[in-house]
Design a protein around this motif. Sequence first.
Motif, short mmCIF file in Angstrom:
data_model
loop_
_atom_site.label_atom_id
_atom_site.label_comp_id
_atom_site.label_asym_id
_atom_site.label_seq_id
_atom_site.Cartn_x
_atom_site.Cartn_y
_atom_site.Cartn_z
N PRO A 91 0.84 -1.21 0.00
CA PRO A 91 0.00 0.00 0.00
C PRO A 91 0.87 1.26 0.00
N ASP A 92 0.53 2.20 -0.86
CA ASP A 92 1.34 3.39 -1.04
C ASP A 92 0.41 4.58 -1.25
N GLY A 93 0.22 5.39 -0.20
CA GLY A 93 -0.73 6.49 -0.29
C GLY A 93 -2.14 5.94 -0.45
N ASP A 94 -2.83 6.42 -1.48
CA ASP A 94 -4.18 5.93 -1.75
C ASP A 94 -4.18 4.72 -2.69
N GLY A 95 -3.01 4.34 -3.18
CA GLY A 95 -2.92 3.23 -4.14
C GLY A 95 -2.06 2.10 -3.62
N VAL A 96 -1.56 1.31 -4.56
CA VAL A 96 -0.71 0.16 -4.24
C VAL A 96 0.49 0.18 -5.18
N ARG A 145 -3.45 -9.13 -8.33
CA ARG A 145 -4.41 -8.43 -9.18
C ARG A 145 -5.80 -8.37 -8.54
N THR A 146 -6.25 -9.47 -7.95
CA THR A 146 -7.63 -9.52 -7.46
C THR A 146 -7.79 -9.05 -6.02
N LEU A 147 -6.70 -9.09 -5.23
CA LEU A 147 -6.80 -8.71 -3.82
C LEU A 147 -5.95 -7.49 -3.49
N ALA A 148 -4.67 -7.52 -3.85
CA ALA A 148 -3.77 -6.44 -3.45
C ALA A 148 -4.12 -5.12 -4.11
N VAL A 149 -4.30 -5.13 -5.42
CA VAL A 149 -4.54 -3.88 -6.14
C VAL A 149 -5.87 -3.23 -5.75
N PRO A 150 -6.99 -3.97 -5.79
CA PRO A 150 -8.26 -3.29 -5.46
C PRO A 150 -8.48 -3.03 -3.97
N ARG A 163 1.20 -11.03 -17.16
CA ARG A 163 0.74 -10.14 -18.23
C ARG A 163 -0.60 -9.48 -17.84
N THR A 164 -1.51 -10.26 -17.30
CA THR A 164 -2.81 -9.70 -16.91
C THR A 164 -2.63 -8.68 -15.77
N LEU A 165 -1.74 -8.99 -14.81
CA LEU A 165 -1.47 -8.05 -13.72
C LEU A 165 -0.89 -6.76 -14.28
N THR A 172 -3.47 -4.63 -15.82
CA THR A 172 -4.31 -4.01 -14.80
C THR A 172 -3.66 -2.76 -14.23
N LEU A 173 -2.34 -2.78 -14.12
CA LEU A 173 -1.61 -1.67 -13.50
C LEU A 173 -1.40 -0.49 -14.43
N ARG A 174 -1.57 -0.68 -15.71
CA ARG A 174 -1.27 0.38 -16.69
C ARG A 174 -2.33 1.48 -16.67
#
Length: 317
Positions: A8-13, A263-268, A310-312, A315-317
Amino acid sequence: MPLPSATPDGDGVRVDGLAGWVGSAALRELVARFGGRWPAGDLGAVLAGLDDFSAGCWDFRAGRERPEAREPDLDPATVDLVHAAADALGLVRARPPAQTRYAHLVVLGGLAHACLRRVAYAAHLLRTGVEVTGEVAVLGSFRPLSGAERRTLAAAGVTGCDTEVDVLDAAVRRTFAAPAPEADDGLDAGHPHHSWSSRTYRPTGTPPVRVLAAPSSEPQRRRAHTADTQRFWAEHAQLARHDEVLLVTAPIYVPFQHCDALRTLAVPYGCEIDTVGVDPTLPDLTRLPEPTLTPGRYLQEIRSAIRSLRTLHTTLR
Protein backbone atom coordinates in the motif's frame (compact mmCIF):
# COMPACT_ATOMS: atom_id res chain seq x y z
CA MET A 1 13.89 -15.22 -8.21
CA PRO A 2 11.78 -13.24 -5.74
CA LEU A 3 8.12 -12.95 -6.65
CA PRO A 4 6.53 -9.58 -7.40
CA SER A 5 5.20 -7.82 -4.33
CA ALA A 6 2.52 -5.24 -3.57
CA THR A 7 2.70 -2.57 -0.87
CA PRO A 8 0.00 0.00 0.00
CA ASP A 9 1.34 3.39 -1.04
CA GLY A 10 -0.73 6.49 -0.29
CA ASP A 11 -4.18 5.93 -1.75
CA GLY A 12 -2.92 3.23 -4.14
CA VAL A 13 -0.71 0.16 -4.24
CA ARG A 14 2.88 -0.08 -5.45
CA VAL A 15 3.72 -3.34 -7.25
CA ASP A 16 7.41 -4.16 -7.62
CA GLY A 17 9.42 -7.00 -9.11
CA LEU A 18 7.55 -7.83 -12.33
CA ALA A 19 10.47 -7.01 -14.63
CA GLY A 20 12.93 -8.92 -12.45
CA TRP A 21 11.03 -12.21 -12.60
CA VAL A 22 10.18 -11.88 -16.28
CA GLY A 23 13.67 -10.86 -17.34
CA SER A 24 15.50 -13.45 -15.26
CA ALA A 25 18.38 -15.43 -16.73
CA ALA A 26 16.48 -18.67 -15.99
CA LEU A 27 13.52 -17.68 -18.18
CA ARG A 28 15.76 -16.30 -20.92
CA GLU A 29 17.74 -19.54 -21.09
CA LEU A 30 14.57 -21.59 -21.20
CA VAL A 31 13.13 -19.56 -24.08
CA ALA A 32 16.38 -19.90 -26.01
CA ARG A 33 16.46 -23.66 -25.41
CA PHE A 34 13.09 -24.01 -27.12
CA GLY A 35 14.19 -21.96 -30.11
CA GLY A 36 12.67 -18.64 -29.13
CA ARG A 37 14.01 -15.14 -29.52
CA TRP A 38 13.63 -12.79 -26.57
CA PRO A 39 10.88 -10.25 -27.38
CA ALA A 40 11.88 -6.65 -27.96
CA GLY A 41 10.22 -3.61 -26.43
CA ASP A 42 8.95 -2.55 -23.03
CA LEU A 43 7.69 -4.89 -20.32
CA GLY A 44 4.21 -5.08 -21.84
CA ALA A 45 5.64 -6.07 -25.23
CA VAL A 46 7.94 -8.65 -23.64
CA LEU A 47 5.06 -10.23 -21.73
CA ALA A 48 2.90 -10.32 -24.87
CA GLY A 49 5.71 -11.94 -26.81
CA LEU A 50 6.35 -14.52 -24.09
CA ASP A 51 2.63 -15.27 -23.90
CA ASP A 52 2.54 -15.93 -27.65
CA PHE A 53 5.75 -17.98 -27.55
CA SER A 54 4.64 -20.14 -24.61
CA ALA A 55 1.27 -20.75 -26.26
CA GLY A 56 3.07 -22.42 -29.13
CA CYS A 57 5.70 -24.30 -27.11
CA TRP A 58 4.45 -24.91 -23.57
CA ASP A 59 0.65 -25.16 -23.73
CA PHE A 60 0.13 -28.90 -23.30
CA ARG A 61 -3.43 -28.52 -21.96
CA ALA A 62 -4.98 -26.99 -25.09
CA GLY A 63 -8.05 -25.99 -23.09
CA ARG A 64 -8.29 -29.26 -21.15
CA GLU A 65 -8.00 -29.76 -17.39
CA ARG A 66 -4.46 -30.16 -16.05
CA PRO A 67 -4.54 -33.96 -15.63
CA GLU A 68 -5.46 -34.30 -19.31
CA ALA A 69 -2.42 -32.37 -20.59
CA ARG A 70 -0.03 -34.27 -22.82
CA GLU A 71 3.60 -34.74 -21.76
CA PRO A 72 6.26 -33.55 -24.25
CA ASP A 73 9.14 -35.78 -25.33
CA LEU A 74 12.26 -33.90 -24.21
CA ASP A 75 15.92 -34.88 -24.30
CA PRO A 76 17.75 -35.27 -20.95
CA ALA A 77 19.64 -31.97 -21.23
CA THR A 78 16.39 -30.08 -21.82
CA VAL A 79 14.73 -31.88 -18.89
CA ASP A 80 17.59 -30.77 -16.65
CA LEU A 81 17.27 -27.17 -17.84
CA VAL A 82 13.50 -27.18 -17.28
CA HIS A 83 13.95 -28.39 -13.71
CA ALA A 84 16.68 -25.82 -13.03
CA ALA A 85 14.55 -23.00 -14.46
CA ALA A 86 11.47 -24.08 -12.50
CA ASP A 87 13.53 -24.10 -9.32
CA ALA A 88 15.01 -20.66 -10.00
CA LEU A 89 11.57 -19.22 -10.81
CA GLY A 90 10.02 -20.46 -7.55
CA LEU A 91 7.96 -23.48 -8.69
CA VAL A 92 9.83 -26.27 -6.87
CA ARG A 93 10.82 -25.66 -3.27
CA ALA A 94 8.44 -24.84 -0.45
CA ARG A 95 9.30 -21.88 1.77
CA PRO A 96 7.81 -20.94 5.14
CA PRO A 97 5.52 -17.94 5.61
CA ALA A 98 7.37 -14.64 5.84
CA GLN A 99 5.53 -13.63 9.04
CA THR A 100 3.84 -15.21 12.03
CA ARG A 101 0.72 -13.04 12.06
CA TYR A 102 -1.84 -12.49 9.26
CA ALA A 103 -5.33 -11.09 8.98
CA HIS A 104 -6.48 -14.06 6.88
CA LEU A 105 -5.20 -17.44 5.75
CA VAL A 106 -6.56 -18.48 2.33
CA VAL A 107 -6.36 -22.07 1.06
CA LEU A 108 -6.73 -22.40 -2.70
CA GLY A 109 -8.58 -25.43 -4.04
CA GLY A 110 -7.52 -27.71 -6.87
CA LEU A 111 -7.57 -31.40 -7.71
CA ALA A 112 -8.74 -33.76 -4.98
CA HIS A 113 -5.29 -34.67 -3.65
CA ALA A 114 -4.37 -30.96 -3.53
CA CYS A 115 -7.50 -30.11 -1.53
CA LEU A 116 -6.56 -32.64 1.13
CA ARG A 117 -2.92 -31.60 1.30
CA ARG A 118 -3.50 -27.85 1.38
CA VAL A 119 -6.13 -27.98 4.13
CA ALA A 120 -3.82 -30.22 6.17
CA TYR A 121 -0.94 -27.79 5.64
CA ALA A 122 -3.07 -24.83 6.71
CA ALA A 123 -3.89 -26.67 9.94
CA HIS A 124 -0.17 -27.39 10.41
CA LEU A 125 0.66 -23.69 10.06
CA LEU A 126 -1.93 -22.75 12.68
CA ARG A 127 -0.59 -25.39 15.07
CA THR A 128 3.02 -24.28 14.65
CA GLY A 129 2.81 -20.57 15.30
CA VAL A 130 1.00 -18.75 12.50
CA GLU A 131 -1.60 -16.48 14.08
CA VAL A 132 -4.70 -15.51 12.09
CA THR A 133 -6.78 -12.65 13.44
CA GLY A 134 -9.61 -12.96 10.89
CA GLU A 135 -10.62 -16.19 9.20
CA VAL A 136 -9.30 -19.21 7.38
CA ALA A 137 -10.89 -19.27 3.93
CA VAL A 138 -10.91 -22.43 1.81
CA LEU A 139 -11.76 -21.57 -1.79
CA GLY A 140 -13.07 -23.79 -4.57
CA SER A 141 -15.84 -24.31 -7.10
CA PHE A 142 -18.49 -26.82 -8.16
CA ARG A 143 -16.10 -28.48 -10.63
CA PRO A 144 -17.11 -32.16 -10.93
CA LEU A 145 -14.53 -34.71 -9.82
CA SER A 146 -12.92 -37.04 -12.33
CA GLY A 147 -12.79 -40.79 -11.94
CA ALA A 148 -9.11 -40.58 -11.01
CA GLU A 149 -9.88 -38.06 -8.28
CA ARG A 150 -12.58 -40.31 -6.85
CA ARG A 151 -10.09 -43.18 -6.69
CA THR A 152 -7.57 -40.92 -4.95
CA LEU A 153 -10.16 -39.98 -2.35
CA ALA A 154 -11.20 -43.58 -1.80
CA ALA A 155 -7.58 -44.52 -1.14
CA ALA A 156 -7.38 -41.71 1.42
CA GLY A 157 -10.61 -42.82 3.12
CA VAL A 158 -12.68 -39.84 1.92
CA THR A 159 -16.14 -40.65 0.54
CA GLY A 160 -19.34 -38.87 -0.50
CA CYS A 161 -17.72 -36.17 -2.65
CA ASP A 162 -18.90 -35.16 -6.12
CA THR A 163 -17.24 -31.76 -6.60
CA GLU A 164 -14.09 -29.87 -5.67
CA VAL A 165 -15.86 -27.94 -2.92
CA ASP A 166 -17.20 -31.23 -1.49
CA VAL A 167 -13.59 -32.38 -1.06
CA LEU A 168 -12.57 -29.11 0.57
CA ASP A 169 -15.54 -29.33 2.93
CA ALA A 170 -14.72 -32.94 3.84
CA ALA A 171 -11.07 -32.00 4.39
CA VAL A 172 -12.03 -29.17 6.74
CA ARG A 173 -14.42 -31.37 8.73
CA ARG A 174 -11.81 -34.10 9.05
CA THR A 175 -8.72 -31.95 9.63
CA PHE A 176 -10.28 -29.47 12.05
CA ALA A 177 -12.63 -31.95 13.76
CA ALA A 178 -15.60 -29.75 12.87
CA PRO A 179 -18.64 -31.98 12.26
CA ALA A 180 -21.17 -29.33 11.21
CA PRO A 181 -21.10 -25.73 9.96
CA GLU A 182 -22.35 -22.91 12.15
CA ALA A 183 -23.61 -21.04 9.07
CA ASP A 184 -24.61 -22.43 5.67
CA ASP A 185 -25.57 -20.15 2.77
CA GLY A 186 -25.56 -20.21 -1.00
CA LEU A 187 -27.44 -20.20 -4.28
CA ASP A 188 -28.36 -23.22 -6.37
CA ALA A 189 -28.82 -21.60 -9.78
CA GLY A 190 -29.36 -24.88 -11.60
CA HIS A 191 -25.89 -24.83 -13.14
CA PRO A 192 -22.50 -25.14 -11.39
CA HIS A 193 -21.01 -22.15 -13.25
CA HIS A 194 -23.69 -19.86 -11.78
CA SER A 195 -24.08 -21.39 -8.29
CA TRP A 196 -22.24 -20.55 -5.09
CA SER A 197 -22.06 -21.77 -1.50
CA SER A 198 -20.57 -20.66 1.81
CA ARG A 199 -20.16 -22.76 4.94
CA THR A 200 -18.55 -21.42 8.10
CA TYR A 201 -17.14 -23.73 10.78
CA ARG A 202 -15.93 -22.72 14.23
CA PRO A 203 -13.44 -25.38 15.34
CA THR A 204 -12.19 -25.31 18.90
CA GLY A 205 -8.97 -23.37 19.30
CA THR A 206 -8.72 -21.96 15.76
CA PRO A 207 -10.14 -19.02 13.82
CA PRO A 208 -13.41 -19.50 11.91
CA VAL A 209 -13.00 -21.62 8.77
CA ARG A 210 -15.10 -20.66 5.75
CA VAL A 211 -15.48 -23.08 2.81
CA LEU A 212 -16.52 -21.12 -0.25
CA ALA A 213 -17.54 -22.22 -3.75
CA ALA A 214 -17.51 -19.34 -6.22
CA PRO A 215 -19.52 -18.81 -9.40
CA SER A 216 -17.74 -18.18 -12.70
CA SER A 217 -17.29 -14.62 -13.95
CA GLU A 218 -17.80 -16.04 -17.46
CA PRO A 219 -20.38 -18.78 -16.87
CA GLN A 220 -21.19 -19.25 -20.56
CA ARG A 221 -17.56 -20.14 -21.27
CA ARG A 222 -16.03 -21.91 -18.29
CA ARG A 223 -16.09 -22.90 -14.63
CA ALA A 224 -14.83 -20.60 -11.87
CA HIS A 225 -11.05 -20.25 -11.84
CA THR A 226 -8.55 -19.10 -9.20
CA ALA A 227 -9.11 -15.38 -9.72
CA ASP A 228 -12.90 -15.87 -9.50
CA THR A 229 -12.60 -17.63 -6.15
CA GLN A 230 -10.25 -14.98 -4.75
CA ARG A 231 -12.45 -12.12 -5.88
CA PHE A 232 -15.63 -13.78 -4.58
CA TRP A 233 -14.06 -14.41 -1.18
CA ALA A 234 -12.81 -10.81 -0.94
CA GLU A 235 -16.37 -9.56 -1.39
CA HIS A 236 -17.56 -11.79 1.48
CA ALA A 237 -14.62 -11.16 3.83
CA GLN A 238 -14.79 -7.35 3.67
CA LEU A 239 -11.03 -6.98 3.32
CA ALA A 240 -9.49 -3.89 4.83
CA ARG A 241 -6.56 -1.87 3.57
CA HIS A 242 -3.22 -3.17 4.89
CA ASP A 243 -4.69 -6.60 5.68
CA GLU A 244 -1.96 -9.21 5.35
CA VAL A 245 -3.19 -12.33 3.56
CA LEU A 246 -1.36 -15.66 3.52
CA LEU A 247 -2.22 -17.91 0.55
CA VAL A 248 -1.59 -21.66 0.58
CA THR A 249 -1.23 -23.63 -2.66
CA ALA A 250 1.27 -26.09 -4.16
CA PRO A 251 4.83 -24.87 -4.93
CA ILE A 252 4.36 -25.39 -8.67
CA TYR A 253 1.44 -22.93 -8.70
CA VAL A 254 2.92 -20.27 -6.40
CA PRO A 255 4.07 -17.75 -9.07
CA PHE A 256 0.88 -17.70 -11.11
CA GLN A 257 -1.55 -17.80 -8.18
CA HIS A 258 0.47 -15.19 -6.31
CA CYS A 259 0.22 -12.80 -9.26
CA ASP A 260 -3.50 -13.52 -9.57
CA ALA A 261 -3.86 -12.56 -5.92
CA LEU A 262 -1.93 -9.34 -6.44
CA ARG A 263 -4.41 -8.43 -9.18
CA THR A 264 -7.63 -9.52 -7.46
CA LEU A 265 -6.80 -8.71 -3.82
CA ALA A 266 -3.77 -6.44 -3.45
CA VAL A 267 -4.54 -3.88 -6.14
CA PRO A 268 -8.26 -3.29 -5.46
CA TYR A 269 -8.17 -3.71 -1.67
CA GLY A 270 -4.69 -2.51 -0.67
CA CYS A 271 -3.77 -5.86 0.88
CA GLU A 272 -0.35 -7.42 1.25
CA ILE A 273 -0.01 -10.94 -0.15
CA ASP A 274 2.30 -13.77 0.93
CA THR A 275 1.93 -16.99 -1.06
CA VAL A 276 3.48 -20.29 0.06
CA GLY A 277 3.48 -23.83 -1.23
CA VAL A 278 2.76 -26.94 0.80
CA ASP A 279 5.92 -28.52 2.22
CA PRO A 280 5.74 -32.15 1.05
CA THR A 281 8.29 -33.35 3.61
CA LEU A 282 6.06 -32.77 6.62
CA PRO A 283 5.06 -36.01 8.39
CA ASP A 284 1.40 -34.93 8.40
CA LEU A 285 1.42 -34.90 4.60
CA THR A 286 3.45 -37.96 3.69
CA ARG A 287 0.37 -40.17 4.06
CA LEU A 288 -1.61 -38.06 1.60
CA PRO A 289 -1.32 -38.68 -2.17
CA GLU A 290 0.99 -36.45 -4.19
CA PRO A 291 1.16 -36.26 -8.01
CA THR A 292 4.29 -36.75 -10.07
CA LEU A 293 5.60 -33.41 -11.30
CA THR A 294 6.97 -33.75 -14.83
CA PRO A 295 8.90 -31.34 -17.08
CA GLY A 296 5.70 -30.73 -19.03
CA ARG A 297 3.86 -29.76 -15.86
CA TYR A 298 6.57 -27.25 -14.96
CA LEU A 299 6.60 -25.70 -18.43
CA GLN A 300 2.81 -25.43 -18.37
CA GLU A 301 2.86 -23.56 -15.06
CA ILE A 302 5.70 -21.28 -16.15
CA ARG A 303 3.37 -20.34 -19.00
CA SER A 304 0.55 -19.82 -16.44
CA ALA A 305 2.82 -17.46 -14.50
CA ILE A 306 3.66 -15.49 -17.65
CA ARG A 307 -0.03 -15.10 -18.47
CA SER A 308 -0.87 -14.06 -14.91
CA LEU A 309 1.96 -11.52 -14.91
CA ARG A 310 0.74 -10.14 -18.23
CA THR A 311 -2.81 -9.70 -16.91
CA LEU A 312 -1.47 -8.05 -13.72
CA HIS A 313 0.71 -5.70 -15.76
CA THR A 314 -2.27 -4.74 -17.93
CA THR A 315 -4.31 -4.01 -14.80
CA LEU A 316 -1.61 -1.67 -13.50
CA ARG A 317 -1.27 0.38 -16.69
